[in-house]
Enzyme design. Structure first.
Site, short mmCIF file in Angstrom:
data_model
loop_
_atom_site.label_atom_id
_atom_site.label_comp_id
_atom_site.label_asym_id
_atom_site.label_seq_id
_atom_site.Cartn_x
_atom_site.Cartn_y
_atom_site.Cartn_z
N GLY A 46 0.82 -5.07 1.02
CA GLY A 46 -0.57 -5.17 0.18
C GLY A 46 -0.18 -5.83 -1.31
O GLY A 46 -0.99 -6.13 -2.07
N GLU A 81 -0.32 -9.46 -0.64
CA GLU A 81 -1.78 -9.64 -0.44
C GLU A 81 -2.66 -9.70 -1.64
O GLU A 81 -3.45 -10.43 -1.72
CB GLU A 81 -2.24 -8.64 0.63
CG GLU A 81 -1.53 -9.00 2.13
CD GLU A 81 -1.83 -7.79 3.00
OE1 GLU A 81 -1.48 -6.66 2.55
OE2 GLU A 81 -2.34 -8.07 4.14
N GLU A 108 4.68 -5.07 7.11
CA GLU A 108 4.00 -4.19 7.80
C GLU A 108 4.34 -3.77 9.37
O GLU A 108 4.38 -2.74 9.97
CB GLU A 108 2.42 -4.28 7.90
CG GLU A 108 1.82 -4.18 6.57
CD GLU A 108 1.78 -5.67 5.60
OE1 GLU A 108 2.66 -6.16 5.87
OE2 GLU A 108 1.04 -5.78 4.81
N ALA A 121 0.89 -1.16 0.10
CA ALA A 121 0.05 0.01 0.16
C ALA A 121 1.03 1.15 -0.14
O ALA A 121 1.92 1.12 0.50
CB ALA A 121 -1.00 0.18 1.20
N1 CO8 Z 1 4.47 3.36 -0.39
C1 CO8 Z 1 4.83 4.57 -0.88
N2 CO8 Z 1 6.09 4.49 -1.74
C2 CO8 Z 1 6.81 3.62 -2.03
C3 CO8 Z 1 6.59 2.50 -1.44
C4 CO8 Z 1 5.38 2.06 -0.71
N3 CO8 Z 1 4.50 1.33 -0.07
N4 CO8 Z 1 7.63 1.26 -1.72
C5 CO8 Z 1 8.21 2.15 -2.33
N5 CO8 Z 1 8.03 3.48 -2.53
C6 CO8 Z 1 8.57 4.36 -3.39
C7 CO8 Z 1 9.87 4.89 -2.66
O1 CO8 Z 1 9.36 5.84 -1.65
C8 CO8 Z 1 10.81 5.46 -3.69
O2 CO8 Z 1 10.24 6.86 -3.83
P1 CO8 Z 1 11.17 7.83 -3.94
O3 CO8 Z 1 12.12 7.76 -4.97
O4 CO8 Z 1 10.44 9.35 -4.31
O5 CO8 Z 1 11.98 8.10 -2.69
C9 CO8 Z 1 10.50 4.61 -4.96
O6 CO8 Z 1 9.16 3.94 -4.54
C10 CO8 Z 1 11.57 3.47 -4.89
O7 CO8 Z 1 11.67 2.95 -3.66
P2 CO8 Z 1 13.20 2.90 -2.83
O8 CO8 Z 1 14.11 3.91 -3.38
O9 CO8 Z 1 12.96 2.51 -1.47
O10 CO8 Z 1 13.75 1.49 -3.48
P3 CO8 Z 1 14.90 0.45 -3.08
O11 CO8 Z 1 15.19 -0.65 -4.16
O12 CO8 Z 1 15.69 1.05 -2.19
O13 CO8 Z 1 13.90 -0.51 -1.79
C11 CO8 Z 1 11.91 -1.53 -1.14
C12 CO8 Z 1 12.70 -1.19 -2.31
C13 CO8 Z 1 12.59 -2.65 -0.37
C14 CO8 Z 1 10.60 -2.38 -1.72
C15 CO8 Z 1 11.59 -0.36 -0.34
O14 CO8 Z 1 10.93 0.59 -1.32
C16 CO8 Z 1 10.57 -0.54 0.68
O15 CO8 Z 1 10.86 -1.35 1.65
N6 CO8 Z 1 9.29 -0.39 0.50
C17 CO8 Z 1 8.19 -0.41 1.38
C18 CO8 Z 1 7.64 -1.96 1.45
C19 CO8 Z 1 6.58 -1.89 2.56
O16 CO8 Z 1 6.77 -1.69 3.53
N7 CO8 Z 1 5.38 -2.40 2.19
C20 CO8 Z 1 4.13 -2.32 2.90
C21 CO8 Z 1 3.41 -1.17 3.07
S1 CO8 Z 1 2.08 -1.24 4.28
C22 CO8 Z 1 0.68 -2.28 3.44
O17 CO8 Z 1 1.11 -2.80 2.32
C23 CO8 Z 1 -0.31 -2.40 4.22
C24 CO8 Z 1 -1.56 -2.96 3.27
C25 CO8 Z 1 -3.02 -3.06 3.95
C26 CO8 Z 1 -3.81 -1.97 3.62
C27 CO8 Z 1 -4.89 -2.06 4.11
C28 CO8 Z 1 -6.03 -0.75 3.85
C29 CO8 Z 1 -7.19 -1.09 4.21
#
Ligand code: CO8
Length: 258
Positions: free
Chosen positions: A109, A112, A132, A66
């Site tokens: 997400g 999921e 998460e 998400a």
């Molecule tokens: N949300 C928003 N932006 C994101 C996300 C995300 N989940 N993942 C990556 N991005 C963005 C980064 O912020 C970055 O943007 P910017 O260049 O503007 O800074 C761009 O994508 C590229 O990402 P990275 O530079 O971080 O790339 P890396 O190769 O260094 O890292 C990773 C890749 C490991 C995937 C890293 O981006 C990461 O850890 N992302 C988050 C993963 C995460 O925590 N996911 C879980 C999110 S919570 C969730 O999914 C809950 C779902 C349930 C919702 C229910 C609602 C009812």
């Protein structure tokens, strides 16, 4: 369709393809993307011309979860009253088989979403996880329920409580992924699997998916009764007559999806 901004949607034969397309955010699921994804998927699901739906992302990411930036400032009340993503119920109730083709990150997400699909094909670059816990929350799109059913409760607990990622080979061993495919071949192989499915009798596909889903929810005795009724009902279709006639005549069936 032209009006979408975060996904690409395309019909190939009897297969509906949806490609998540927010490369700047690793296909993070924001409210626009989720709305477009559900809209496109439900349109395919409603069409008798579509026998299989594929959901895929990019080489780097299926979806990295998400959208954290969009979600960060939501209140309890906003999340409790449907959150930013209403409409998943319709997605989960689709009758058409759905194949997820995962390359790169399928996190939170994203993992999921893959688990809401019927089949998960993974590139050797795929990484699955429920991170998460690292954000001070827990899975919210079904991860705490579908992951234990998919890979067993102890392994799911390790992933959900540590937030660590699982590579494609481990995901395959665990039963989350049905096949690991070299990344360069993922889309071709997925197209073949989807076309194979889409060529079958649509009523039979709907019934088979329905029974497979019942297996997730029903006790065995009830599930077996469900299957027995569905099997009998299949004999009301023209495709059953055609399928069995084609077998005895030693030819390929010509299903009309009726
Ligand atoms: N949300 C928003 N932006 C994101 C996300 C995300 N989940 N993942 C990556 N991005 C963005 C980064 O912020 C970055 O943007 P910017 O260049 O503007 O800074 C761009 O994508 C590229 O990402 P990275 O530079 O971080 O790339 P890396 O190769 O260094 O890292 C990773 C890749 C490991 C995937 C890293 O981006 C990461 O850890 N992302 C988050 C993963 C995460 O925590 N996911 C879980 C999110 S919570 C969730 O999914 C809950 C779902 C349930 C919702 C229910 C609602 C009812």
């Amino acid at each position: 369709s032209a009006e979408y901004t975060t996904i690409l949607s395309e019909v190939r034969g009897r297969v509906g393809w949806i490609t998540l397309n927010r490369p700047e955010a690793l296909n993070a699921l924001n409210s626009v993307l989720v709305r477009e994804l559900i809209d496109a998927a439900l349109a395919f699901d409603a069409s008798p011309e579509i026998g299989c739906i594929v959901i895929t992302g990019s080489e780097r990411a299926f979806a990295a979860g998400a959208d954290i930036k969009e979600m960060a400032d939501h209140s309890y009340a906003e999340m409790a009253v449907g959150g930013p993503f209403p409409g998943w119920g319709g997605f989960e109730r689709m009758r058409t088989p759905v194949v997820a083709a995962v390359a790169g990150f399928a996190l939170g997400g994203g993992c999921e979403l893959a688990m809401m699909c019927d089949i998960i094909l993974a590139a050797d670059t795929a990484k699955f996880g429920q991170p998460e816990i690292n954000l001070g929350v827990l899975p919210g799109f079904g991860g705490s329920q579908r992951l234990p059913r998919a890979i067993g409760s102890y392994k799911a607990a390790e992933l959900v409580l540590t937030g660590r990622m699982m590579r494609a080979d481990e995901a395959e061993r665990s039963g989350l992924v049905s096949r690991v495919i070299p990344a360069a071949e993922l889309l071709d192989e997925t197209a073949q699997v989807a076309a194979t499915i889409a060529a079958k009798s649509l009523p039979a596909l709907y019934a088979a998916k329905d029974a497979l889903q019942a297996a997730q929810e029903m006790p065995l005795s009830e599930g077996l009764r469900f299957e027995r009724r569905a099997f009998a009902a299949a004999f009301a279709t023209e495709d059953q007559k055609e399928g069995m006639r084609a077998f005895t005549e030693k030819r390929e069936p010509n299903f009309t999806h009726r």
